[in-house]
Design a protein around this motif. Sequence first.
Motif, PDB file in Angstrom:
ATOM      1  N   THR A   5      68.654   5.747  62.166  1.00  0.00           N
ATOM      2  CA  THR A   5      68.101   6.930  61.494  1.00  0.00           C
ATOM      3  C   THR A   5      66.594   7.012  61.693  1.00  0.00           C
ATOM      4  O   THR A   5      66.049   8.070  62.051  1.00  0.00           O
ATOM      5  N   PHE A   6      65.903   5.889  61.456  1.00  0.00           N
ATOM      6  CA  PHE A   6      64.444   5.892  61.588  1.00  0.00           C
ATOM      7  C   PHE A   6      64.031   6.173  63.028  1.00  0.00           C
ATOM      8  O   PHE A   6      63.111   6.957  63.283  1.00  0.00           O
ATOM      9  N   CYS A   7      64.720   5.554  63.976  1.00  0.00           N
ATOM     10  CA  CYS A   7      64.370   5.754  65.389  1.00  0.00           C
ATOM     11  C   CYS A   7      64.649   7.186  65.844  1.00  0.00           C
ATOM     12  O   CYS A   7      63.837   7.784  66.570  1.00  0.00           O
ATOM     13  N   ASP A  64      57.961 -10.656  76.517  1.00  0.00           N
ATOM     14  CA  ASP A  64      56.668 -10.071  76.869  1.00  0.00           C
ATOM     15  C   ASP A  64      56.637  -8.570  76.592  1.00  0.00           C
ATOM     16  O   ASP A  64      55.577  -7.940  76.686  1.00  0.00           O
ATOM     17  N   LYS A  65      57.813  -7.973  76.285  1.00  0.00           N
ATOM     18  CA  LYS A  65      57.861  -6.529  76.068  1.00  0.00           C
ATOM     19  C   LYS A  65      57.274  -6.118  74.717  1.00  0.00           C
ATOM     20  O   LYS A  65      56.887  -4.965  74.521  1.00  0.00           O
ATOM     21  N   ALA A  66      57.225  -7.033  73.761  1.00  0.00           N
ATOM     22  CA  ALA A  66      56.677  -6.725  72.438  1.00  0.00           C
ATOM     23  C   ALA A  66      55.165  -6.869  72.456  1.00  0.00           C
ATOM     24  O   ALA A  66      54.606  -7.744  73.136  1.00  0.00           O
ATOM     25  N   SER A  67      54.467  -6.012  71.723  1.00  0.00           N
ATOM     26  CA  SER A  67      53.008  -6.049  71.675  1.00  0.00           C
ATOM     27  C   SER A  67      52.543  -7.235  70.841  1.00  0.00           C
ATOM     28  O   SER A  67      53.283  -7.726  69.966  1.00  0.00           O
ATOM     29  N   PRO A  68      51.321  -7.706  71.072  1.00  0.00           N
ATOM     30  CA  PRO A  68      50.796  -8.846  70.294  1.00  0.00           C
ATOM     31  C   PRO A  68      50.761  -8.562  68.790  1.00  0.00           C
ATOM     32  O   PRO A  68      50.977  -9.468  67.986  1.00  0.00           O
ATOM     33  N   GLY A 128      59.190  13.666  68.671  1.00  0.00           N
ATOM     34  CA  GLY A 128      58.445  13.557  69.926  1.00  0.00           C
ATOM     35  C   GLY A 128      57.486  12.386  69.970  1.00  0.00           C
ATOM     36  O   GLY A 128      56.580  12.353  70.812  1.00  0.00           O
ATOM     37  N   ILE A 129      57.642  11.402  69.078  1.00  0.00           N
ATOM     38  CA  ILE A 129      56.767  10.226  69.042  1.00  0.00           C
ATOM     39  C   ILE A 129      57.354   9.154  69.949  1.00  0.00           C
ATOM     40  O   ILE A 129      58.521   8.795  69.839  1.00  0.00           O
ATOM     41  N   GLU A 130      56.536   8.643  70.821  1.00  0.00           N
ATOM     42  CA  GLU A 130      56.995   7.638  71.782  1.00  0.00           C
ATOM     43  C   GLU A 130      56.478   6.261  71.373  1.00  0.00           C
ATOM     44  O   GLU A 130      55.286   5.988  71.410  1.00  0.00           O
ATOM     45  N   VAL A 131      57.417   5.405  70.961  1.00  0.00           N
ATOM     46  CA  VAL A 131      57.115   4.008  70.613  1.00  0.00           C
ATOM     47  C   VAL A 131      58.213   3.149  71.216  1.00  0.00           C
ATOM     48  O   VAL A 131      59.402   3.483  71.103  1.00  0.00           O
ATOM     49  N   SER A 132      57.837   2.056  71.849  1.00  0.00           N
ATOM     50  CA  SER A 132      58.814   1.161  72.466  1.00  0.00           C
ATOM     51  C   SER A 132      59.722   0.563  71.394  1.00  0.00           C
ATOM     52  O   SER A 132      59.267   0.145  70.326  1.00  0.00           O
ATOM     53  N   LEU A 178      52.369   1.080  62.853  1.00  0.00           N
ATOM     54  CA  LEU A 178      52.503   2.169  63.820  1.00  0.00           C
ATOM     55  C   LEU A 178      51.143   2.715  64.252  1.00  0.00           C
ATOM     56  O   LEU A 178      50.959   3.097  65.412  1.00  0.00           O
ATOM     57  N   THR A 179      50.182   2.772  63.322  1.00  0.00           N
ATOM     58  CA  THR A 179      48.844   3.227  63.725  1.00  0.00           C
ATOM     59  C   THR A 179      48.208   2.219  64.685  1.00  0.00           C
ATOM     60  O   THR A 179      47.488   2.605  65.624  1.00  0.00           O
ATOM     61  N   SER A 180      48.513   0.937  64.477  1.00  0.00           N
ATOM     62  CA  SER A 180      48.006  -0.077  65.403  1.00  0.00           C
ATOM     63  C   SER A 180      48.648   0.057  66.779  1.00  0.00           C
ATOM     64  O   SER A 180      48.057  -0.355  67.793  1.00  0.00           O
ATOM     65  N   LEU A 181      49.867   0.627  66.801  1.00  0.00           N
ATOM     66  CA  LEU A 181      50.555   0.841  68.078  1.00  0.00           C
ATOM     67  C   LEU A 181      50.167   2.159  68.742  1.00  0.00           C
ATOM     68  O   LEU A 181      50.742   2.538  69.763  1.00  0.00           O
TER      69      LEU A 181
END
Length: 857
Positions: free
Chosen positions: A219-221, A159-163, A228-232, A267-270
């Motif tokens: 590396t990407f993360c 459930d932690k992942a977005s649709p 400073g970008i916050e993405v799960s 990422l834009t959708s997130l």
Amino acid sequence: MLLMQDAVLWVKKHSKIFKNIFLMAVVVIVARELLSIGKTISMEQLKESFKEIAPYKMGIMALVGILAVLPMTGYDFILNKMLNLDHKLGYIIETSWLVNTINNLAGFGGLVSIGLRSEFYTKDREGKEVLGALSKILLFLEAGLSLFGLISFFMVLTDKASPFVQQYWPWLIGGGLYFPVVYLVTFLKKKGILGGLTPKYRLALTATSFLEWLGVVVTFCVIGWLMGIEVSLWDLVPLFIASSIIGIVSMIPGALGSFDVMMILGLTSLGVPRADVVVWLLFFRLFYYLVPFVIGLVLFFKNIWSQVNDRYSGIPRNLTLEVFHKVEVFLMYFSGIMIVLLATIPQGFTEIQWLKSLNIFHYHLVAQFPNIILGFSLLIMGRGIAAQVKRAYFPTIFLLVVAIVYTIFFSSSIFASVVLGIILIMIIFSRSELYREQLVYSWQWMTVDGLIIGALAILYVTIGVYNSPVFPHHHRGPQLSFMVFPSERLWLFGLLGIFVIAFFMLLFLRYLEGKKQEIGTDLDEARILHILETYGGNITSQLAFLGDKSIYIYNDGADDTVFLQFVTYNNKCVVMGDPSGKESDFKAALEQFINEADVWCYQAIFYECDAKSVTVLHELGYDFIKMGEEAYVDLENFTTSGKKMKGTRAVINKISREGYRFDVLQPPFDAATMASLKEISDSWLKGRKEKGFSMGFFSESYLQRGPIAVVFNQEDEIVSFANLMPTYSKDVGTIDLMRHHSEKAPSGCMDFLFINLFDYLKEAGVRYFDLGMAPLANVGHSRKSFTQERIANLVYEFGSHFYSFQGLREYKEKYASKWVPRYTLYHRDSWIAYVMIAILLVDNQSVTISEKRGKMS
């Protein structure tokens, strides 16, 4: 079957052509990829991004990107094991790095890496064997991505992942199934291209591929986190893996295009702004693809460079290191001067255009004290590096690291950090250029450093005086507005920094000097006599027994064969005359002496050498100037008859009629004789102090070593004498001290002694008599003369009160049958003015009888 065999033979015959086509294709693909990446990168956007993100974060991104490439070297270590090769660790890492970074750019599912590895390894093993091993590695290149696909698949089920991310599950499960299939096939197949892998190799290839893709993901993360970008992570990792799978399936080079589109959409959708996503991808391309690729190119050219260097006997490497050394010294001095100027006239860097264009540093004024310290420290360290002293290496490395860190935190100039970083790298790579064991601070270096550091210090003090409240500021003109300093307190901090750095400079120079090792030894009469009696000498060899000079003895491995005599003054080792001993060893002896002197930071100067020494030393990097001419009397053909000698004949006859007579006394001499000679010498000196180096001084032990020509008066008192110098040759005879009693000796006594001495030596079978050198005879008088010779003439003219050059030339002219040129040789890096001053001081330095070693200050 025959057609198939013919086809195979044709392919083998033209294998080189296919290899060249493949390599050209790789070059084209990589070039196209670089152009594509270049088109996606906006330089303006890049500059703005660099300004927004702290330099240290950029450094972390670059470091993580480089570390992410390291796991891929595991493929080549495994390949070397599979093929039973024994390549060195450095070769494996360099080759692997180059192959993997090119493959990252070129893409095509790892096919490029297989082709490049076959090019590197087929020269060590048969092509079939190499291709068999490479095909197995190819199967496991995407095993890590497949494992991450499985991991990501289970992540999106939670459930932690977005649709939005969950919709990528088909791609994740599809990519995730690749690894189990490959593992199963290689497990079941025992032979052939797909089989024959041991469990050990399967596990190693799986682990290598997993670590490779772990590095990519991390590396990407990390880049996104530093921005400073916050993405799960539950969204970011599955999205990244799915986009990578789609990119690889598309077989687009580097997955450029499909991967970027997927990541931008995802990422834009997130909720991440599109501009941030573009910069994120830009940094990922830069630090994971381009920076490692540039390092790979460096390693590639290093490999090519090593081959070229070996082919041309190391000359390219030596030339490059020499250029590196000169560039790094220039950059250190330039950086030091600019930092000090920036702290001294900060206003000038905004008002004076040429200063503004030169400035790569943008420090804040609050850092006034550290700026002064750092700037002058760079200048001081620059001297140690310029002098090529080993001891300067680690302090300079430490200072540059501090300077880089300081620049990153207190400057907005990335370029300044890059310049300092380049200096650091060049010093590390050219460490072999720092070979000297100590620093001997020469006049030449003192002059350069004194002018630079002195001018900066004076300018700083002048600025302080100009900004003082007591200074008549109403006289200021607009042209001097750049001299306005922000505050008196800041200026005082800077002045304190100058005093601190002056103290530090003295300590650092003392550290570089070390124990102050000298070269050469004291006089060892037994060894010198052995060389002279065994191999011969020259007209200056006997001067060694004066004991006022250091001696350098060359041993050919079996025997002492050559010696040189010299005096050390500042950093100059002034060698008197030509080498003595075995002529065939002269070049080896001179080269060894020059090299040893250089290691201990001394420069050799060779004074009054003949043409043979000029030829040898010129090959060893020495320039030369003519210092004068030596007068030789042809004893076989000499005569006092003729108009030229009319006056001399009259004088000789007059002295003979008055009862004076000539004789040659043989050693040893009794005390009474020595007392008479000492009286004559003191009368001739008239209170003047003795000089040494190129001429003898009165020393009983020295005079006891050979015959002495004397003139007796009517009462059998010695009134004039000259000691004959053993030249260990029948060709040339000469004298050293020639002195007469100022009251008892008749006028013309010197001519009387010379004429009789000529007859004496002629009867002894000597061919020539050396009257000695006439300094600056025919030197530097013509407008066409070398500049160095004209400078030498000026220096000696300045010191003409020491010696009457013209009178000496005219006196010897009446006897000379021929004039033999004599030269001074000096290293090409020397300043001729200081060379001549050193010779002038050494040749006119007063000595004492007790002096044992050739050392002056």
